[in-house]
Design a protein around this motif. Structure first.
Motif, mmCIF file in Angstrom:
data_model
loop_
_atom_site.group_PDB
_atom_site.id
_atom_site.type_symbol
_atom_site.label_atom_id
_atom_site.label_comp_id
_atom_site.label_asym_id
_atom_site.label_seq_id
_atom_site.Cartn_x
_atom_site.Cartn_y
_atom_site.Cartn_z
ATOM 1 N N GLY A 1 0.642 -1.080 -0.069
ATOM 2 C CA GLY A 1 0.040 0.147 0.251
ATOM 3 C C GLY A 1 0.791 1.166 0.032
ATOM 4 O O GLY A 1 0.371 2.243 -0.481
ATOM 5 N N GLY A 2 1.922 1.246 0.282
ATOM 6 C CA GLY A 2 3.202 2.200 0.232
ATOM 7 C C GLY A 2 3.317 2.862 -1.284
ATOM 8 O O GLY A 2 3.400 1.818 -2.393
ATOM 9 N N ASP A 3 3.567 3.997 -1.277
ATOM 10 C CA ASP A 3 3.829 4.403 -2.811
ATOM 11 C C ASP A 3 5.436 4.045 -2.947
ATOM 12 O O ASP A 3 6.350 4.555 -2.206
ATOM 13 C CB ASP A 3 3.940 5.995 -3.067
ATOM 14 N N ASP A 4 5.631 3.425 -4.153
ATOM 15 C CA ASP A 4 7.155 3.241 -4.416
ATOM 16 C C ASP A 4 7.609 4.322 -5.147
ATOM 17 O O ASP A 4 8.909 4.616 -5.455
ATOM 18 C CB ASP A 4 7.163 1.809 -5.318
ATOM 19 N N GLU A 5 6.440 5.117 -5.958
ATOM 20 C CA GLU A 5 7.194 6.205 -6.865
ATOM 21 C C GLU A 5 5.876 6.973 -6.594
ATOM 22 O O GLU A 5 4.718 6.561 -6.515
ATOM 23 C CB GLU A 5 7.196 6.094 -8.218
ATOM 24 N N ALA A 6 6.220 8.469 -6.683
ATOM 25 C CA ALA A 6 5.110 9.572 -6.487
ATOM 26 C C ALA A 6 5.388 10.624 -7.303
ATOM 27 O O ALA A 6 6.632 10.940 -7.475
ATOM 28 C CB ALA A 6 4.995 9.720 -5.118
ATOM 29 N N ILE A 7 4.228 11.383 -7.517
ATOM 30 C CA ILE A 7 4.403 12.488 -8.457
ATOM 31 C C ILE A 7 3.284 13.584 -7.805
ATOM 32 O O ILE A 7 2.243 13.350 -7.543
ATOM 33 C CB ILE A 7 3.611 12.415 -9.951
ATOM 34 N N MET A 8 3.848 14.723 -7.319
ATOM 35 C CA MET A 8 3.173 15.606 -6.543
ATOM 36 C C MET A 8 2.682 16.827 -7.553
ATOM 37 O O MET A 8 3.541 17.226 -8.284
ATOM 38 C CB MET A 8 4.114 16.265 -5.626
ATOM 39 N N VAL A 9 1.489 17.159 -7.409
ATOM 40 C CA VAL A 9 0.770 18.178 -8.189
ATOM 41 C C VAL A 9 0.553 19.384 -7.477
ATOM 42 O O VAL A 9 -0.502 19.006 -6.430
ATOM 43 C CB VAL A 9 0.004 17.802 -9.154
ATOM 44 N N ASP A 10 1.021 20.559 -7.440
ATOM 45 C CA ASP A 10 0.536 21.751 -7.134
ATOM 46 C C ASP A 10 -0.460 22.315 -7.690
ATOM 47 O O ASP A 10 0.096 23.039 -8.659
ATOM 48 C CB ASP A 10 1.590 22.633 -6.505
ATOM 49 N N LEU A 11 -1.705 22.141 -7.739
ATOM 50 C CA LEU A 11 -2.736 22.699 -8.483
ATOM 51 C C LEU A 11 -2.893 24.101 -8.787
ATOM 52 O O LEU A 11 -3.207 24.563 -10.020
ATOM 53 C CB LEU A 11 -4.038 21.981 -8.130
ATOM 54 N N GLN A 12 -2.607 24.900 -7.639
ATOM 55 C CA GLN A 12 -2.722 26.143 -7.891
ATOM 56 C C GLN A 12 -1.552 26.779 -8.692
ATOM 57 O O GLN A 12 -1.630 27.944 -9.301
ATOM 58 C CB GLN A 12 -2.680 26.879 -6.429
ATOM 59 N N ARG A 13 -0.488 26.018 -8.778
ATOM 60 C CA ARG A 13 0.948 26.558 -9.631
ATOM 61 C C ARG A 13 0.587 25.847 -11.030
ATOM 62 O O ARG A 13 1.436 26.601 -11.783
ATOM 63 C CB ARG A 13 2.039 26.229 -8.969
#
Length: 192
Positions: free
Chosen positions: A90-102
């Motif tokens: 259940g843990g993330d092995d890879e992740a992509i963060m998105v700052d929707l406001q930017r």
């Protein structure tokens, strides 16, 4: 509370209090499926890669993946390449963060993909999933599970797209083949 998405299902990314989400994380997790060999079961290492392609209409404008970890405008960020996956718990092995406001106003959708860089098929992967998490409080909003394996090496997982004044997520779940996001570009077009 998380929503388990099925192929093509969409959810709004608006908060319960009526406000819009400001930052989300698309996480990818997996583990290699055990294979029966001469000396019992063993797992082969599998390198899955998460990518995010930023579109203005049907025109790709930027991409975030293991060789380009931050979008040119800084709104989308990859946490780094995991070459072997994890325990699949259940843990993330890879992740992509998105700052929707930017995210620049001309970018109207971000498509998330996963591909087997080493060429193994999803029949050789267990517990593969992508999930969307509210980065402000860590709450899982939605999860899309790769089910049934298959003789393909990539998946158009989901997209986040502008809807009115906010954002919406759609689970795409389209299997395809390719070792890199570039190989997947023709398969993304029908989902824009």
């Amino acid at each position: 509370m998380s929503v388990n998405l099925s192929k093509g299902q969409a959810i709004s990314l608006q908060k319960n209090d009526g406000g819009n989400l400001t930052a989300v994380r698309m996480g990818l997790g997996w583990k290699a499926a055990p294979r029966r060999g001469l000396f019992g079961k063993r797992s082969k290492e599998i390198d899955l890669d998460a990518s995010a392609v930023l579109f203005a209409g049907t025109e790709p404008k930027d991409v975030v993946f293991f060789r380009h970890l931050v979008s040119d405008d800084g709104s989308v960020r990859h946490t780094g390449d995991n070459l072997v996956g994890g325990a699949g718990q259940g843990g993330d092995d890879e992740a992509i963060m998105v700052d929707l406001q930017r995210v620049p106003v001309h970018i109207d959708q971000i498509v998330f993909t996963v591909n087997s860089f080493t060429g193994q098929t999803f029949a050789e992967v267990e517990n593969a999933f992508c999930r969307l998490v509210d980065e402000t409080n860590g709450q899982e909003l939605a999860r899309y599970t790769l089910t049934g394996g298959g003789e393909y090496t990539a998946q158009i997982m989901a997209k986040v797209h502008r809807q009115g004044n906010g954002w919406q997520m759609t689970a795409v779940g389209a299997p395809t083949n390719g070792k890199t996001f570039q190989d997947l570009m023709p398969a993304m077009v029908p989902h824009l």
